[in-house]
Enzyme design. Structure first.
Site, short mmCIF file in Angstrom:
data_model
loop_
_atom_site.label_atom_id
_atom_site.label_comp_id
_atom_site.label_asym_id
_atom_site.label_seq_id
_atom_site.Cartn_x
_atom_site.Cartn_y
_atom_site.Cartn_z
N PRO A 1 0.81 -1.21 0.00
CA PRO A 1 0.00 0.00 0.00
C PRO A 1 0.85 1.27 0.00
O PRO A 1 1.96 1.27 0.53
CB PRO A 1 -0.81 -0.09 1.31
CG PRO A 1 -0.32 -1.25 2.05
CD PRO A 1 0.68 -2.00 1.23
N ASP A 2 0.34 2.33 -0.64
CA ASP A 2 1.04 3.62 -0.59
C ASP A 2 0.59 4.37 0.67
O ASP A 2 -0.11 3.82 1.53
CB ASP A 2 0.83 4.42 -1.88
CG ASP A 2 -0.63 4.79 -2.11
OD1 ASP A 2 -1.45 4.63 -1.19
OD2 ASP A 2 -0.96 5.24 -3.23
N PHE A 3 1.00 5.62 0.78
CA PHE A 3 0.63 6.40 1.97
C PHE A 3 -0.64 7.21 1.76
O PHE A 3 -1.45 7.33 2.65
CB PHE A 3 1.77 7.36 2.33
CG PHE A 3 2.93 6.71 3.07
CD1 PHE A 3 2.81 5.44 3.63
CD2 PHE A 3 4.13 7.39 3.22
CE1 PHE A 3 3.87 4.85 4.30
CE2 PHE A 3 5.19 6.81 3.91
CZ PHE A 3 5.07 5.53 4.45
N ARG A 4 -0.79 7.80 0.54
CA ARG A 4 -1.79 8.85 0.41
C ARG A 4 -2.97 8.55 -0.52
O ARG A 4 -3.76 9.45 -0.80
CB ARG A 4 -1.11 10.15 -0.06
CG ARG A 4 -0.24 10.74 1.01
CD ARG A 4 0.42 12.04 0.59
NE ARG A 4 1.33 12.46 1.65
CZ ARG A 4 2.52 11.90 1.89
NH1 ARG A 4 2.94 10.92 1.13
NH2 ARG A 4 3.27 12.33 2.88
N GLN B 1 11.73 6.94 -4.38
CA GLN B 1 11.41 7.27 -2.99
C GLN B 1 11.06 6.00 -2.22
O GLN B 1 10.87 6.04 -1.02
CB GLN B 1 10.21 8.22 -2.94
CG GLN B 1 10.42 9.52 -3.68
CD GLN B 1 9.12 10.30 -3.79
OE1 GLN B 1 8.67 10.93 -2.85
NE2 GLN B 1 8.51 10.26 -4.97
N ASN B 2 10.97 4.89 -2.95
CA ASN B 2 10.54 3.64 -2.31
C ASN B 2 11.69 2.96 -1.59
O ASN B 2 12.84 3.07 -1.99
CB ASN B 2 9.94 2.70 -3.35
CG ASN B 2 8.68 3.26 -3.95
OD1 ASN B 2 8.10 4.18 -3.37
ND2 ASN B 2 8.27 2.75 -5.08
N ASP C 1 11.35 -0.37 -0.90
CA ASP C 1 10.99 -1.79 -0.98
C ASP C 1 11.95 -2.66 -1.79
O ASP C 1 11.79 -3.89 -1.83
CB ASP C 1 9.55 -1.94 -1.52
CG ASP C 1 9.36 -1.29 -2.89
OD1 ASP C 1 10.32 -1.25 -3.69
OD2 ASP C 1 8.23 -0.83 -3.17
N HIS D 1 15.28 7.59 -0.13
CA HIS D 1 14.71 7.42 1.22
C HIS D 1 15.22 6.15 1.90
O HIS D 1 14.57 5.63 2.81
CB HIS D 1 13.17 7.43 1.17
CG HIS D 1 12.61 8.78 0.85
ND1 HIS D 1 11.32 8.98 0.44
CD2 HIS D 1 13.18 10.01 0.88
CE1 HIS D 1 11.11 10.28 0.22
NE2 HIS D 1 12.23 10.91 0.47
N SER E 1 2.67 11.20 -5.27
CA SER E 1 1.82 12.39 -5.06
C SER E 1 2.66 13.66 -5.12
O SER E 1 2.13 14.75 -5.20
CB SER E 1 1.14 12.28 -3.69
OG SER E 1 2.12 12.30 -2.67
N ASN F 1 0.32 9.33 -12.98
CA ASN F 1 -0.20 9.08 -11.63
C ASN F 1 -1.72 8.98 -11.72
O ASN F 1 -2.34 9.64 -12.54
CB ASN F 1 0.20 10.23 -10.68
CG ASN F 1 0.16 9.83 -9.24
OD1 ASN F 1 0.81 8.89 -8.84
ND2 ASN F 1 -0.63 10.53 -8.43
P1 NAD Z 1 2.22 8.72 -1.91
O1 NAD Z 1 1.50 7.66 -1.15
O2 NAD Z 1 2.26 10.09 -1.36
O3 NAD Z 1 1.60 8.83 -3.38
C1 NAD Z 1 1.40 7.70 -4.18
C2 NAD Z 1 0.64 8.16 -5.42
O4 NAD Z 1 0.57 7.05 -6.29
C3 NAD Z 1 -0.79 8.60 -5.10
O5 NAD Z 1 -0.99 9.89 -5.66
C4 NAD Z 1 -1.65 7.54 -5.80
O6 NAD Z 1 -2.78 8.10 -6.42
C5 NAD Z 1 -0.72 6.99 -6.87
N1 NAD Z 1 -0.97 5.60 -7.20
C6 NAD Z 1 -1.12 4.54 -6.34
N2 NAD Z 1 -1.26 3.40 -7.02
C7 NAD Z 1 -1.23 3.73 -8.33
C8 NAD Z 1 -1.36 2.99 -9.55
N3 NAD Z 1 -1.54 1.67 -9.54
N4 NAD Z 1 -1.28 3.67 -10.73
C9 NAD Z 1 -1.12 5.02 -10.75
N5 NAD Z 1 -1.00 5.76 -9.66
C10 NAD Z 1 -1.05 5.13 -8.46
O7 NAD Z 1 3.68 8.15 -2.21
P2 NAD Z 1 5.02 8.95 -2.45
O8 NAD Z 1 4.79 10.15 -3.29
O9 NAD Z 1 6.01 7.93 -2.88
O10 NAD Z 1 5.45 9.49 -1.01
C11 NAD Z 1 5.29 8.70 0.13
C12 NAD Z 1 6.55 8.34 0.88
O11 NAD Z 1 6.30 7.07 1.45
C13 NAD Z 1 7.76 8.13 0.06
O12 NAD Z 1 8.79 8.67 0.79
C14 NAD Z 1 7.98 6.63 0.00
O13 NAD Z 1 9.33 6.34 0.33
C15 NAD Z 1 7.22 6.09 1.16
N6 NAD Z 1 6.52 4.82 0.84
C16 NAD Z 1 7.19 3.82 0.21
C17 NAD Z 1 6.54 2.65 -0.09
C18 NAD Z 1 7.31 1.57 -0.80
O14 NAD Z 1 8.52 1.48 -0.66
N7 NAD Z 1 6.63 0.76 -1.62
C19 NAD Z 1 5.19 2.48 0.24
C20 NAD Z 1 4.53 3.52 0.93
C21 NAD Z 1 5.22 4.69 1.21
#
Ligand code: NAD
Ligand code: ZN
Length: 270
Positions: free
Chosen positions: A54-57, A123-124, A126, A141, A214, A238
């Site tokens: 899962p993402d954050f936002r 930024q991931n 994983d 990150h 985001s 996005n």
């Molecule tokens: P975010 O959660 O702020 O934004 C993610 C964006 O991706 C959202 O706007 C969402 O609408 C979009 N999205 C999600 N699934 C999608 C899909 N299948 N197709 C198109 N768009 C999609 O994430 P961010 O901008 O990376 O910032 C959050 C912080 O959290 C970062 O620093 C990141 O390191 C960290 N994070 C990392 C992971 C990971 O490593 N997988 C997961 C969660 C958060």
């Protein structure tokens, strides 16, 4: 095999019927990728949601709908309540361990192999770009694969850290007894050397493709206006609007899996 632009096949066209406009944009992006001297990708949590992380936002499934970032993703939260911090991260790391790279990670790795992408700034935390085969990766990150001592900065394989967590204790450094934390950047922490290198590389790019972010987390998001100021084209892919759509040269609001299948198809044939 040369990468060229072609029309997508019938099945793909049908699957993409809600995104006809998107198809034109994908074709334009393919041309930009082929013509770029130094194309870079900037990825966020959205590239890994289709791998089950899962993402954050995201409005419904984003982790911040359930958890308080100040407690589970900030340095002050970690220092104040390491047990609570590790309860959150134990479940997250299990999900990351189970995940496999998806088509977005794979296509970025393919583009690099073919000489069409200079590298991936992510930024991931994983590790899925590594596992998909990308070589030049800037992990701005940090990474979940390492643990680090908050006292002496000694690093540990993450398994060693979680061995201690599973025994019910807060993990500590063998050398100095300092608290061990995953080597990921928490709110309130400085960014690693990879960020400096990413900022340098972005200033030399002529195309920056932003995927699944985001663009609300800084300073990573500031790489986008930085690339623009140095003359790069900006493409943002996005599901939802981002903070920097207004300065982008191309914006696609769609699911990444669908976009990447279309892009791969458009780039695949002679
Ligand atoms: P975010 O959660 O702020 O934004 C993610 C964006 O991706 C959202 O706007 C969402 O609408 C979009 N999205 C999600 N699934 C999608 C899909 N299948 N197709 C198109 N768009 C999609 O994430 P961010 O901008 O990376 O910032 C959050 C912080 O959290 C970062 O620093 C990141 O390191 C960290 N994070 C990392 C992971 C990971 O490593 N997988 C997961 C969660 C958060
Ligand atoms: Zn130590």
């Amino acid at each position: 095999m040369k990468l060229t632009v072609s029309r997508p096949n019938r099945i793909l066209r049908e699957a993409m019927s809600p995104m006809r406009d998107c198809q034109r944009k994908i074709s334009r992006l393919a041309l930009w990728i082929k013509g770029a001297q130094k194309a870079l990708a900037l990825t966020g949590a959205g590239v890994s949601t289709e791998s089950g992380i899962p993402d954050f936002r995201s409005p419904k499934s984003g982790l911040w709908k359930i958890y308080d970032p100040a407690r589970v993703a900030s340095l002050s939260g970690f220092l104040k309540d390491p047990e609570g911090f590790y309860r959150f991260w134990t479940a997250r790391f299990a999900a990351i361990d189970r995940a496999e790279p998806n088509i977005t990670h794979q296509l970025l790795a393919e583009l690099e192999t073919r000489g069409f992408l200079h590298g991936v700034i992510t930024q991931n935390i994983d590790g899925l770009h590594h596992r998909a085969g990308s070589q030049r990766i800037f992990e701005v990150h940090g990474s979940y694969r390492r643990g680090i001592c908050y006292g002496c900065r000694e690093t540990y394989p993450i398994e060693k850290v979680f061995e201690q967590v599973q025994k019910g204790s807060v993990p500590r450094c063998q050398g100095c007894s300092g608290l061990l934390k995953p080597d990921v950047v928490l709110f309130g922490e400085l960014l690693p050397e990879d960020f400096k290198q990413a900022a340098q590389t972005v200033a030399e790019a002529d195309l920056l493709i932003v995927l699944g972010s985001s663009l609300e987390v800084h300073p990573a998001a500031s790489l986008v206006p930085r690339a623009k100021l140095h003359g790069a084209r900006i493409a943002i892919l996005n599901r939802e609007e981002t903070s920097f759509d207004s300065i982008a040269d191309l914006v696609i609001h769609a699911e990444l899996g669908l976009c990447m299948r279309a892009l791969r198809e458009v780039l695949a044939e002679d």
